[in-house]
Enzyme design. Structure first.
Site, PDB file in Angstrom:
ATOM      1  N   ASP A  63      10.697   6.221   3.039  1.00  0.00           N
ATOM      2  CA  ASP A  63      11.283   4.949   2.618  1.00  0.00           C
ATOM      3  C   ASP A  63      12.615   4.748   3.325  1.00  0.00           C
ATOM      4  OD1 ASP A  63      13.462   6.209   1.006  1.00  0.00           O
ATOM      5  OD2 ASP A  63      11.776   6.846  -0.257  1.00  0.00           O
ATOM      6  N   HIS A 113       6.065   4.103   7.060  1.00  0.00           N
ATOM      7  CA  HIS A 113       6.430   3.674   5.698  1.00  0.00           C
ATOM      8  C   HIS A 113       5.455   4.197   4.652  1.00  0.00           C
ATOM      9  CE1 HIS A 113       9.045   1.650   3.089  1.00  0.00           C
ATOM     10  NE2 HIS A 113       9.244   0.545   3.799  1.00  0.00           N
TER      11      HIS A 113
END
Length: 430
Positions: free
Chosen positions: A404, A400
Protein backbone atom coordinates in the site's frame (compact mmCIF):
# COMPACT_ATOMS: atom_id res chain seq x y z
CA UNK A 1 7.94 -24.56 -28.73
CA UNK A 2 11.00 -22.69 -27.63
CA UNK A 3 13.48 -21.58 -30.23
CA UNK A 4 17.20 -21.56 -30.80
CA UNK A 5 19.49 -19.46 -32.97
CA UNK A 6 22.82 -20.43 -34.52
CA UNK A 7 25.57 -18.29 -35.95
CA UNK A 8 28.70 -18.50 -38.11
CA UNK A 9 32.31 -18.48 -36.99
CA UNK A 10 35.69 -18.06 -38.62
CA UNK A 11 37.46 -20.51 -36.31
CA UNK A 12 39.92 -22.90 -37.99
CA UNK A 13 40.33 -26.54 -36.90
CA UNK A 14 43.07 -29.06 -37.58
CA UNK A 15 42.55 -31.61 -40.40
CA UNK A 16 40.64 -34.85 -39.84
CA UNK A 17 40.61 -38.14 -41.76
CA UNK A 18 37.71 -39.15 -43.96
CA UNK A 19 34.61 -40.48 -42.25
CA UNK A 20 32.91 -43.80 -42.60
CA UNK A 21 29.54 -43.42 -40.87
CA UNK A 22 27.15 -40.68 -39.96
CA UNK A 23 26.29 -39.86 -36.37
CA UNK A 24 22.74 -39.32 -35.17
CA UNK A 25 21.74 -35.72 -35.81
CA UNK A 26 22.52 -33.18 -33.10
CA UNK A 27 19.20 -31.93 -31.79
CA UNK A 28 18.30 -28.62 -30.23
CA UNK A 29 18.31 -29.36 -26.46
CA UNK A 30 15.12 -28.93 -24.48
CA UNK A 31 14.91 -26.17 -21.92
CA UNK A 32 11.70 -24.34 -21.20
CA UNK A 33 13.41 -20.97 -20.83
CA UNK A 34 15.52 -20.64 -23.99
CA UNK A 35 14.80 -18.21 -26.80
CA UNK A 36 16.69 -17.16 -29.89
CA UNK A 37 18.83 -14.06 -30.11
CA UNK A 38 19.94 -12.18 -33.20
CA UNK A 39 23.10 -10.95 -31.53
CA UNK A 40 24.40 -14.12 -29.94
CA UNK A 41 28.01 -15.10 -30.46
CA UNK A 42 28.80 -16.70 -33.84
CA UNK A 43 28.27 -20.29 -34.79
CA UNK A 44 31.33 -21.96 -33.31
CA UNK A 45 31.44 -25.02 -35.54
CA UNK A 46 33.22 -24.47 -38.89
CA UNK A 47 30.72 -22.83 -41.18
CA UNK A 48 31.47 -25.09 -44.15
CA UNK A 49 30.23 -28.62 -44.73
CA UNK A 50 33.05 -31.16 -44.71
CA UNK A 51 35.15 -29.31 -42.11
CA UNK A 52 36.42 -31.27 -39.08
CA UNK A 53 34.93 -31.17 -35.61
CA UNK A 54 36.59 -32.46 -32.45
CA UNK A 55 34.80 -34.31 -29.67
CA UNK A 56 33.48 -31.91 -27.00
CA UNK A 57 34.24 -28.97 -29.25
CA UNK A 58 31.75 -26.09 -28.84
CA UNK A 59 29.41 -26.18 -31.81
CA UNK A 60 27.14 -23.21 -31.25
CA UNK A 61 25.66 -20.91 -28.66
CA UNK A 62 21.98 -20.53 -27.83
CA UNK A 63 20.56 -17.54 -26.04
CA UNK A 64 17.41 -17.14 -24.00
CA UNK A 65 15.77 -14.25 -22.26
CA UNK A 66 17.93 -15.31 -19.33
CA UNK A 67 21.40 -16.24 -20.53
CA UNK A 68 23.67 -17.79 -23.15
CA UNK A 69 24.95 -21.39 -23.21
CA UNK A 70 27.22 -23.45 -25.46
CA UNK A 71 26.29 -26.72 -27.14
CA UNK A 72 29.22 -29.10 -27.65
CA UNK A 73 29.74 -32.01 -30.02
CA UNK A 74 29.43 -35.58 -28.73
CA UNK A 75 31.46 -36.88 -31.66
CA UNK A 76 34.71 -36.41 -33.51
CA UNK A 77 34.10 -36.18 -37.22
CA UNK A 78 33.22 -33.89 -40.07
CA UNK A 79 30.31 -31.59 -40.70
CA UNK A 80 27.99 -33.45 -43.03
CA UNK A 81 25.13 -30.98 -43.04
CA UNK A 82 24.28 -27.74 -41.28
CA UNK A 83 20.52 -27.79 -41.19
CA UNK A 84 19.91 -24.10 -40.56
CA UNK A 85 21.45 -20.82 -41.60
CA UNK A 86 22.67 -18.08 -39.24
CA UNK A 87 19.72 -16.14 -37.93
CA UNK A 88 17.25 -19.01 -38.23
CA UNK A 89 14.94 -19.92 -35.37
CA UNK A 90 15.09 -23.62 -34.56
CA UNK A 91 12.35 -25.30 -32.59
CA UNK A 92 13.17 -27.66 -29.75
CA UNK A 93 13.99 -31.14 -31.05
CA UNK A 94 14.93 -30.05 -34.55
CA UNK A 95 18.30 -31.04 -36.01
CA UNK A 96 21.08 -28.47 -35.70
CA UNK A 97 23.98 -30.29 -37.35
CA UNK A 98 24.61 -33.72 -38.88
CA UNK A 99 28.12 -35.09 -38.38
CA UNK A 100 29.94 -37.81 -40.31
CA UNK A 101 31.94 -39.71 -37.69
CA UNK A 102 34.86 -42.11 -37.86
CA UNK A 103 33.78 -45.01 -35.66
CA UNK A 104 30.52 -46.83 -36.44
CA UNK A 105 30.38 -48.37 -32.95
CA UNK A 106 30.48 -44.95 -31.36
CA UNK A 107 27.66 -43.76 -33.57
CA UNK A 108 25.47 -46.75 -32.80
CA UNK A 109 26.15 -46.53 -29.10
CA UNK A 110 25.14 -42.90 -28.93
CA UNK A 111 22.14 -43.37 -31.18
CA UNK A 112 20.56 -45.62 -28.58
CA UNK A 113 20.31 -42.65 -26.25
CA UNK A 114 18.58 -40.44 -28.78
CA UNK A 115 14.81 -39.82 -28.61
CA UNK A 116 12.59 -42.55 -30.01
CA UNK A 117 11.32 -40.39 -32.85
CA UNK A 118 14.87 -39.74 -34.11
CA UNK A 119 16.23 -42.42 -36.40
CA UNK A 120 20.01 -42.81 -36.81
CA UNK A 121 21.31 -41.96 -40.23
CA UNK A 122 22.35 -44.89 -42.36
CA UNK A 123 25.94 -45.96 -42.14
CA UNK A 124 28.46 -45.27 -44.88
CA UNK A 125 26.77 -42.30 -46.47
CA UNK A 126 28.26 -40.40 -49.31
CA UNK A 127 29.34 -37.06 -47.97
CA UNK A 128 28.81 -35.28 -51.26
CA UNK A 129 25.19 -36.32 -51.41
CA UNK A 130 24.62 -34.89 -47.96
CA UNK A 131 26.49 -31.67 -48.54
CA UNK A 132 25.59 -30.42 -52.01
CA UNK A 133 27.19 -27.16 -53.13
CA UNK A 134 29.94 -25.84 -50.88
CA UNK A 135 28.78 -22.58 -49.33
CA UNK A 136 28.25 -20.85 -46.03
CA UNK A 137 24.83 -20.90 -44.35
CA UNK A 138 24.55 -17.16 -45.01
CA UNK A 139 24.99 -17.72 -48.75
CA UNK A 140 22.45 -20.54 -48.68
CA UNK A 141 19.97 -18.23 -46.97
CA UNK A 142 20.58 -15.56 -49.60
CA UNK A 143 19.99 -18.06 -52.38
CA UNK A 144 16.82 -19.27 -50.71
CA UNK A 145 15.53 -15.71 -50.32
CA UNK A 146 16.19 -15.07 -54.02
CA UNK A 147 14.46 -18.32 -55.02
CA UNK A 148 17.67 -19.85 -56.43
CA UNK A 149 18.72 -23.49 -56.29
CA UNK A 150 22.25 -23.07 -54.97
CA UNK A 151 23.33 -26.35 -56.57
CA UNK A 152 22.88 -24.68 -59.98
CA UNK A 153 25.27 -21.84 -59.13
CA UNK A 154 28.87 -22.20 -60.30
CA UNK A 155 31.13 -21.25 -57.43
CA UNK A 156 34.19 -19.05 -57.93
CA UNK A 157 35.66 -19.65 -54.49
CA UNK A 158 38.19 -22.19 -53.30
CA UNK A 159 37.29 -25.78 -54.25
CA UNK A 160 34.29 -24.47 -56.18
CA UNK A 161 32.78 -22.84 -53.12
CA UNK A 162 29.74 -20.67 -53.91
CA UNK A 163 30.23 -17.09 -52.75
CA UNK A 164 27.72 -14.35 -52.17
CA UNK A 165 28.83 -12.63 -55.38
CA UNK A 166 28.15 -15.82 -57.34
CA UNK A 167 24.56 -15.95 -56.10
CA UNK A 168 23.97 -12.27 -56.83
CA UNK A 169 25.49 -12.58 -60.29
CA UNK A 170 23.40 -15.67 -60.99
CA UNK A 171 20.23 -13.81 -60.06
CA UNK A 172 21.17 -10.85 -62.24
CA UNK A 173 21.52 -8.52 -59.28
CA UNK A 174 24.44 -6.36 -58.32
CA UNK A 175 26.02 -6.53 -54.92
CA UNK A 176 24.93 -3.56 -52.85
CA UNK A 177 27.19 -4.14 -49.90
CA UNK A 178 30.47 -2.19 -50.09
CA UNK A 179 33.57 -2.20 -47.94
CA UNK A 180 33.62 0.10 -44.94
CA UNK A 181 36.87 1.76 -45.97
CA UNK A 182 36.88 5.57 -45.54
CA UNK A 183 37.51 6.08 -49.27
CA UNK A 184 34.27 4.27 -50.06
CA UNK A 185 32.20 6.39 -47.72
CA UNK A 186 29.74 8.44 -49.83
CA UNK A 187 29.87 11.28 -47.30
CA UNK A 188 33.65 11.58 -47.68
CA UNK A 189 33.60 11.17 -51.46
CA UNK A 190 30.87 13.78 -51.78
CA UNK A 191 28.55 11.43 -53.64
CA UNK A 192 24.86 11.98 -53.40
CA UNK A 193 23.24 9.87 -50.71
CA UNK A 194 20.61 7.50 -52.01
CA UNK A 195 17.35 7.69 -50.13
CA UNK A 196 15.56 4.49 -49.28
CA UNK A 197 12.28 4.95 -47.46
CA UNK A 198 11.07 1.37 -47.65
CA UNK A 199 9.65 -0.19 -44.51
CA UNK A 200 11.85 -2.68 -42.71
CA UNK A 201 10.62 -5.64 -40.70
CA UNK A 202 12.75 -6.38 -37.65
CA UNK A 203 11.92 -9.67 -35.87
CA UNK A 204 12.19 -9.60 -32.09
CA UNK A 205 14.51 -12.21 -30.61
CA UNK A 206 16.07 -13.11 -27.27
CA UNK A 207 15.99 -10.39 -24.63
CA UNK A 208 13.76 -8.14 -26.78
CA UNK A 209 11.19 -10.87 -27.32
CA UNK A 210 11.25 -11.72 -23.61
CA UNK A 211 10.70 -8.04 -22.79
CA UNK A 212 7.51 -8.07 -24.87
CA UNK A 213 6.13 -10.95 -22.83
CA UNK A 214 7.20 -9.72 -19.40
CA UNK A 215 6.03 -6.15 -19.96
CA UNK A 216 2.69 -7.35 -21.33
CA UNK A 217 2.23 -9.38 -18.16
CA UNK A 218 3.31 -6.42 -16.02
CA UNK A 219 0.63 -4.14 -17.49
CA UNK A 220 -2.02 -6.49 -16.10
CA UNK A 221 -0.79 -5.89 -12.54
CA UNK A 222 -2.25 -2.90 -10.62
CA UNK A 223 0.65 -0.47 -10.21
CA UNK A 224 1.04 2.69 -8.21
CA UNK A 225 4.01 5.06 -8.12
CA UNK A 226 5.69 6.99 -5.33
CA UNK A 227 8.08 9.81 -6.26
CA UNK A 228 10.60 11.37 -3.89
CA UNK A 229 13.54 13.76 -4.10
CA UNK A 230 16.74 12.74 -2.30
CA UNK A 231 19.62 15.03 -1.32
CA UNK A 232 22.81 13.37 -2.57
CA UNK A 233 25.44 15.77 -1.18
CA UNK A 234 26.75 13.16 1.26
CA UNK A 235 26.61 10.48 -1.45
CA UNK A 236 28.71 12.62 -3.80
CA UNK A 237 31.29 13.30 -1.09
CA UNK A 238 31.46 9.61 -0.24
CA UNK A 239 32.06 8.67 -3.87
CA UNK A 240 34.87 11.23 -4.21
CA UNK A 241 36.43 9.93 -0.99
CA UNK A 242 36.40 6.37 -2.31
CA UNK A 243 37.95 7.49 -5.60
CA UNK A 244 40.68 9.54 -3.92
CA UNK A 245 41.66 6.65 -1.65
CA UNK A 246 41.30 3.87 -4.21
CA UNK A 247 44.36 1.59 -4.27
CA UNK A 248 42.93 -0.95 -6.74
CA UNK A 249 43.02 0.20 -10.36
CA UNK A 250 40.54 -2.52 -11.35
CA UNK A 251 37.82 -1.04 -9.11
CA UNK A 252 35.72 1.85 -10.39
CA UNK A 253 33.68 3.57 -7.70
CA UNK A 254 30.22 4.86 -8.61
CA UNK A 255 27.05 5.92 -6.78
CA UNK A 256 25.25 2.61 -7.35
CA UNK A 257 26.99 0.40 -4.75
CA UNK A 258 26.11 2.77 -1.92
CA UNK A 259 22.53 3.09 -3.21
CA UNK A 260 22.27 -0.69 -3.42
CA UNK A 261 23.63 -1.26 0.09
CA UNK A 262 21.41 1.42 1.61
CA UNK A 263 18.44 -0.09 -0.22
CA UNK A 264 19.21 -3.46 1.36
CA UNK A 265 19.32 -1.87 4.80
CA UNK A 266 15.88 -0.34 4.21
CA UNK A 267 14.53 -3.68 2.98
CA UNK A 268 15.54 -5.23 6.30
CA UNK A 269 13.02 -2.98 8.02
CA UNK A 270 10.35 -3.37 5.33
CA UNK A 271 10.52 -7.03 4.19
CA UNK A 272 7.25 -6.88 2.20
CA UNK A 273 8.98 -4.69 -0.39
CA UNK A 274 11.41 -7.59 -0.89
CA UNK A 275 8.65 -10.10 -1.50
CA UNK A 276 6.76 -11.64 -4.39
CA UNK A 277 3.13 -12.53 -4.98
CA UNK A 278 1.77 -15.99 -5.81
CA UNK A 279 -1.47 -15.48 -7.74
CA UNK A 280 -2.56 -19.12 -7.64
CA UNK A 281 -2.35 -19.55 -3.87
CA UNK A 282 -2.89 -15.86 -3.03
CA UNK A 283 0.23 -15.86 -0.88
CA UNK A 284 3.00 -13.32 -0.33
CA UNK A 285 6.49 -14.80 -0.18
CA UNK A 286 8.93 -12.71 1.85
CA UNK A 287 12.36 -13.36 0.38
CA UNK A 288 15.15 -13.98 2.86
CA UNK A 289 17.93 -12.83 0.51
CA UNK A 290 18.27 -9.36 -0.92
CA UNK A 291 19.05 -10.15 -4.57
CA UNK A 292 18.99 -6.65 -6.02
CA UNK A 293 18.78 -6.45 -9.81
CA UNK A 294 20.23 -3.65 -11.90
CA UNK A 295 18.75 -3.04 -15.36
CA UNK A 296 21.46 -2.84 -18.03
CA UNK A 297 20.93 -1.68 -21.60
CA UNK A 298 23.21 -3.65 -23.94
CA UNK A 299 23.42 -4.09 -27.71
CA UNK A 300 21.76 -7.46 -27.16
CA UNK A 301 18.77 -5.88 -25.42
CA UNK A 302 17.70 -5.00 -21.90
CA UNK A 303 18.90 -7.45 -19.26
CA UNK A 304 18.56 -7.41 -15.47
CA UNK A 305 21.30 -9.34 -13.64
CA UNK A 306 21.14 -9.26 -9.88
CA UNK A 307 23.63 -9.09 -7.03
CA UNK A 308 22.99 -11.97 -4.67
CA UNK A 309 22.77 -11.59 -0.88
CA UNK A 310 23.48 -7.87 -0.76
CA UNK A 311 22.68 -7.85 2.96
CA UNK A 312 25.89 -9.85 3.55
CA UNK A 313 28.19 -7.90 1.20
CA UNK A 314 30.43 -4.91 1.83
CA UNK A 315 30.43 -1.85 -0.42
CA UNK A 316 33.65 -3.01 -2.04
CA UNK A 317 32.23 -6.48 -2.71
CA UNK A 318 29.12 -4.94 -4.27
CA UNK A 319 31.33 -2.71 -6.45
CA UNK A 320 33.32 -5.69 -7.72
CA UNK A 321 30.20 -7.77 -8.35
CA UNK A 322 28.65 -4.88 -10.28
CA UNK A 323 31.77 -4.67 -12.44
CA UNK A 324 31.66 -8.42 -13.11
CA UNK A 325 28.00 -8.37 -14.13
CA UNK A 326 28.48 -5.34 -16.39
CA UNK A 327 31.38 -7.05 -18.14
CA UNK A 328 29.37 -10.24 -18.69
CA UNK A 329 26.31 -8.32 -19.87
CA UNK A 330 28.36 -6.34 -22.39
CA UNK A 331 29.81 -9.56 -23.82
CA UNK A 332 26.47 -11.42 -23.70
CA UNK A 333 27.90 -13.97 -21.27
CA UNK A 334 25.52 -13.77 -18.32
CA UNK A 335 24.68 -17.15 -16.83
CA UNK A 336 21.15 -18.20 -15.79
CA UNK A 337 22.20 -17.79 -12.17
CA UNK A 338 23.17 -14.16 -12.80
CA UNK A 339 19.74 -13.19 -14.10
CA UNK A 340 17.37 -15.30 -11.99
CA UNK A 341 16.25 -15.05 -8.41
CA UNK A 342 16.01 -11.26 -8.22
CA UNK A 343 13.87 -9.76 -5.45
CA UNK A 344 13.81 -6.04 -6.37
CA UNK A 345 15.14 -4.01 -9.31
CA UNK A 346 16.91 -0.69 -9.79
CA UNK A 347 16.70 1.07 -13.15
CA UNK A 348 19.39 3.74 -13.37
CA UNK A 349 17.96 5.85 -16.18
CA UNK A 350 19.88 8.85 -14.85
CA UNK A 351 23.07 7.38 -16.27
CA UNK A 352 21.59 8.03 -19.73
CA UNK A 353 19.52 11.12 -18.96
CA UNK A 354 16.21 12.20 -17.52
CA UNK A 355 15.07 13.31 -14.09
CA UNK A 356 12.76 10.38 -13.42
CA UNK A 357 10.79 7.62 -15.16
CA UNK A 358 7.74 5.46 -14.53
CA UNK A 359 8.99 1.86 -14.55
CA UNK A 360 6.92 -1.29 -14.90
CA UNK A 361 7.32 -4.19 -12.51
CA UNK A 362 9.83 -6.93 -13.21
CA UNK A 363 7.52 -9.79 -12.20
CA UNK A 364 7.28 -11.65 -9.90
CA UNK A 365 8.96 -8.84 -7.92
CA UNK A 366 6.60 -6.37 -6.23
CA UNK A 367 8.73 -3.22 -6.55
CA UNK A 368 11.06 -1.54 -9.01
CA UNK A 369 12.84 1.80 -8.58
CA UNK A 370 13.84 4.22 -11.33
CA UNK A 371 16.77 6.49 -10.45
CA UNK A 372 17.00 9.88 -12.11
CA UNK A 373 20.23 11.75 -12.75
CA UNK A 374 21.96 13.54 -9.90
CA UNK A 375 22.02 17.28 -10.61
CA UNK A 376 22.94 20.39 -8.67
CA UNK A 377 19.99 22.70 -8.01
CA UNK A 378 19.42 25.77 -5.81
CA UNK A 379 17.74 25.13 -2.45
CA UNK A 380 16.47 27.40 0.29
CA UNK A 381 17.38 27.25 3.95
CA UNK A 382 14.86 28.13 6.66
CA UNK A 383 16.26 31.67 6.87
CA UNK A 384 15.66 32.17 3.14
CA UNK A 385 19.28 31.93 2.02
CA UNK A 386 20.07 29.95 -1.11
CA UNK A 387 22.56 27.08 -1.27
CA UNK A 388 23.47 24.50 -3.97
CA UNK A 389 22.44 20.89 -3.45
CA UNK A 390 22.93 17.68 -5.45
CA UNK A 391 19.53 16.01 -5.75
CA UNK A 392 18.10 12.88 -7.35
CA UNK A 393 14.50 11.97 -8.14
CA UNK A 394 13.43 8.38 -7.48
CA UNK A 395 10.20 6.77 -8.65
CA UNK A 396 9.09 3.57 -6.93
CA UNK A 397 6.58 1.42 -8.81
CA UNK A 398 4.83 -1.07 -6.54
CA UNK A 399 2.37 -3.95 -6.87
CA UNK A 400 -0.80 -2.68 -5.18
CA UNK A 401 -1.93 -6.24 -4.55
CA UNK A 402 0.89 -6.58 -2.01
CA UNK A 403 1.96 -3.08 -1.00
CA UNK A 404 0.00 0.00 0.00
CA UNK A 405 1.02 3.63 -0.35
CA UNK A 406 1.87 4.12 3.32
CA UNK A 407 4.26 1.16 3.38
CA UNK A 408 6.10 2.32 0.27
CA UNK A 409 6.27 5.91 1.58
CA UNK A 410 7.81 4.79 4.90
CA UNK A 411 10.20 2.46 3.11
CA UNK A 412 11.35 5.26 0.78
CA UNK A 413 11.82 7.67 3.69
CA UNK A 414 13.99 5.09 5.45
CA UNK A 415 16.08 4.55 2.31
CA UNK A 416 16.35 8.30 1.82
CA UNK A 417 17.65 8.73 5.37
CA UNK A 418 20.41 6.19 4.79
CA UNK A 419 21.45 7.96 1.58
CA UNK A 420 21.41 11.45 3.03
CA UNK A 421 23.08 10.35 6.27
CA UNK A 422 25.53 7.55 5.41
CA UNK A 423 26.75 7.63 9.03
CA UNK A 424 23.53 5.81 9.96
CA UNK A 425 24.23 3.30 7.21
CA UNK A 426 27.71 2.60 8.57
CA UNK A 427 26.34 2.36 12.10
CA UNK A 428 23.92 -0.44 11.25
CA UNK A 429 25.91 -2.15 8.52
CA UNK A 430 26.99 -5.70 9.24
Amino acid sequence: MIARRIWRSHRFLRPFSSSSVCAPPLLAPYHSQWFASPKSRPFLVPSLSGDPVEEFQPLCEVQSDKATIEITSRFKGKVALISHAPGDIIKVGETLVKLAVEDANDALQVSSDTPENVEPICSKPKLDSLVGALSTPAVRTLAKDLGIDINLVIGSGKDGRVLKEDVLQFSGQKQNVTDSAPSDNPFIRGDSVSTNYEDQIVPLRGFNRAMVKTMTMATKVPHFHFVEEINCDALVKLKHFFKDHNTDSTVKHTFLPTLIKSLSMALTKYPYVNGCFNEESLEIILKGSHNIGVAMATEHGLVVPNIKNVQSLSLLEITREMSRLQHLATNNKLSPEDVTGGTITLSNIGAIGGKFGSPLLNLPEVAIIALGRIEKVPKFKEDGSVYPASTMMVNIAADHRVLDGATVARFCCQWKEYIEKPELLMLQMR
